[in-house]
Design an enzyme around this catalytic site. Sequence first.
Site, PDB file in Angstrom:
ATOM      1  N   ASP A  20      50.812  38.863  50.872  1.00 28.28           N
ATOM      2  CA  ASP A  20      51.529  37.481  51.060  1.00 28.28           C
ATOM      3  C   ASP A  20      52.654  37.410  50.801  1.00 28.28           C
ATOM      4  O   ASP A  20      53.113  38.289  50.570  1.00 28.28           O
ATOM      5  CB  ASP A  20      51.264  36.764  49.755  1.00 28.28           C
ATOM      6  CG  ASP A  20      50.671  35.186  50.054  1.00 28.28           C
ATOM      7  OD1 ASP A  20      51.020  34.861  50.966  1.00 28.28           O
ATOM      8  OD2 ASP A  20      50.887  34.523  49.087  1.00 28.28           O
ATOM      9  N   GLY A  21      52.691  36.517  51.752  1.00 30.42           N
ATOM     10  CA  GLY A  21      54.614  35.774  51.367  1.00 30.42           C
ATOM     11  C   GLY A  21      55.141  36.792  53.071  1.00 30.42           C
ATOM     12  O   GLY A  21      56.902  36.962  52.901  1.00 30.42           O
ATOM     13  N   ASN A  52      43.388  29.460  55.540  1.00 25.25           N
ATOM     14  CA  ASN A  52      44.345  29.572  56.360  1.00 25.25           C
ATOM     15  C   ASN A  52      44.256  28.451  57.875  1.00 25.25           C
ATOM     16  O   ASN A  52      44.891  28.397  58.847  1.00 25.25           O
ATOM     17  CB  ASN A  52      44.198  31.023  57.009  1.00 25.25           C
ATOM     18  CG  ASN A  52      44.948  31.551  55.675  1.00 25.25           C
ATOM     19  OD1 ASN A  52      44.619  32.450  55.406  1.00 25.25           O
ATOM     20  ND2 ASN A  52      45.868  30.551  54.476  1.00 25.25           N
ATOM     21  N   SER A  89      43.145  32.634  45.110  1.00 26.23           N
ATOM     22  CA  SER A  89      43.032  32.177  46.137  1.00 26.23           C
ATOM     23  C   SER A  89      41.683  32.798  46.666  1.00 26.23           C
ATOM     24  O   SER A  89      41.848  32.593  48.458  1.00 26.23           O
ATOM     25  CB  SER A  89      44.254  32.954  46.970  1.00 26.23           C
ATOM     26  OG  SER A  89      45.943  32.073  46.799  1.00 26.23           O
TER      27      SER A  89
HETATM   28  C1  IPE Z   1      45.953  33.752  50.921  1.00 23.52           C
HETATM   29  O1  IPE Z   1      47.135  33.632  50.931  1.00 23.52           O
HETATM   30  C2  IPE Z   1      45.177  34.714  52.173  1.00 23.52           C
HETATM   31  C3  IPE Z   1      46.316  36.056  52.685  1.00 23.52           C
HETATM   32  C4  IPE Z   1      46.956  36.779  52.557  1.00 23.52           C
HETATM   33  C5  IPE Z   1      45.294  36.024  54.531  1.00 23.52           C
HETATM   34  P1  IPE Z   1      47.624  32.749  51.331  1.00 23.52           P
HETATM   35  O2  IPE Z   1      49.546  32.734  51.720  1.00 23.52           O
HETATM   36  O3  IPE Z   1      46.615  31.961  51.892  1.00 23.52           O
HETATM   37  O4  IPE Z   1      46.785  31.694  49.659  1.00 23.52           O
HETATM   38  P2  IPE Z   1      47.754  30.498  49.048  1.00 23.52           P
HETATM   39  O5  IPE Z   1      48.177  29.060  49.701  1.00 23.52           O
HETATM   40  O6  IPE Z   1      49.073  30.312  48.586  1.00 23.52           O
HETATM   41  O7  IPE Z   1      46.255  30.238  48.227  1.00 23.52           O
HETATM   42  C1  IPE Z   2      50.372  35.481  53.734  1.00 19.81           C
HETATM   43  O1  IPE Z   2      51.764  36.070  54.345  1.00 19.81           O
HETATM   44  C2  IPE Z   2      49.715  36.271  55.173  1.00 19.81           C
HETATM   45  C3  IPE Z   2      48.477  35.211  55.355  1.00 19.81           C
HETATM   46  C4  IPE Z   2      48.092  34.290  54.643  1.00 19.81           C
HETATM   47  C5  IPE Z   2      47.819  34.985  56.868  1.00 19.81           C
HETATM   48  P1  IPE Z   2      51.863  33.645  54.397  1.00 19.81           P
HETATM   49  O2  IPE Z   2      51.667  33.398  55.840  1.00 19.81           O
HETATM   50  O3  IPE Z   2      50.645  33.317  53.299  1.00 19.81           O
HETATM   51  O4  IPE Z   2      53.014  33.729  53.859  1.00 19.81           O
HETATM   52  P2  IPE Z   2      54.297  32.558  52.566  1.00 19.81           P
HETATM   53  O5  IPE Z   2      52.895  32.884  50.762  1.00 19.81           O
HETATM   54  O6  IPE Z   2      53.518  31.137  53.252  1.00 19.81           O
HETATM   55  O7  IPE Z   2      55.424  33.411  52.540  1.00 19.81           O
HETATM   56 MG    MG Z   3      51.214  32.978  51.621  1.00 18.51          MG
END
Ligand code: IPE
Ligand code: IPE
Ligand code: MG
Length: 231
Positions: A11-12, A59, A186
């Site tokens: 994440d991030g 997502n 999540s």
């Molecule tokens: C969880 O991250 C899904 C993945 C890393 C693929 P999200 O960014 O979608 O989760 P939330 O929205 O912070 O719960």
């Molecule tokens: C995780 O990074 C990758 C996926 C969920 C596909 P994010 O896209 O959730 O990144 P942030 O949380 O918005 O920074």
């Molecule tokens: Mg995220």
Amino acid sequence: MIPEHVAIIMDGNGRWATKRGLPRSKGHLEGSKNLEKLIPYIFEKGVKVLSLYAFSTENFKRSEEEVDYLMNLFTKVLKKQFKTFQANNIKVVFSKREEGLPISLEKLIAKIENENVSNPDYILNICLNYSGSYEIVDTTKKLIKQVINKEINIDDINQDYFLKNLYQDLPAIDLLIRTSGEYRLSNFMLFSLAYSELYFTEVLFPDFSKKDFDEALEAYQKRDRRFGLVK
Ligand code: IPE
Ligand code: IPE
Ligand code: MG
């Protein structure tokens, strides 16, 4: 002890890009480059099974542009890396709902599953179009069908059998890592995470280095896994 099964909520990526004034897609690209470096390192450390949260069912609620970008990125990375995985005796499996991904990606996944190595040293479990609560629901339906078809008796269903019948037959998770300073699951691998050690770090996934992984391993090794026992 090296954990047998490690899972990562990567994440991030979006925040990594936004902080730099870049589009979110650049964060996903950077995250994928980082992942390509991390996978061999994690297996070299002795981990046997690595589960990665790549894309949740939730997502799909993101913009069409971002979803399309991610689907293309998964396709590119899988095409590029699959030969390397085969050469390193890594079997690639997917934990996913049956439908929902673009047809071309579903086809690629089927091809990979078909051409996988047969006696793997390592398993890479990619969770794509994945929902932990749906995995429990889908598995429950699968087991009910087995009972109706008289393949099993209702009392054959226990915790071990349920675990074996999830989307993929994998051991329970020993260590879960989540990057980016979010303290939640999540909807990730709810059943397999029942007794895992949880490790959260503020580092955003594109910056999550081999050294950061080593730190997570060290933290894991200091944990006292009691499983309810008194030691
Ligand atoms: C969880 O991250 C899904 C993945 C890393 C693929 P999200 O960014 O979608 O989760 P939330 O929205 O912070 O719960
Ligand atoms: C995780 O990074 C990758 C996926 C969920 C596909 P994010 O896209 O959730 O990144 P942030 O949380 O918005 O920074
Ligand atoms: Mg995220």
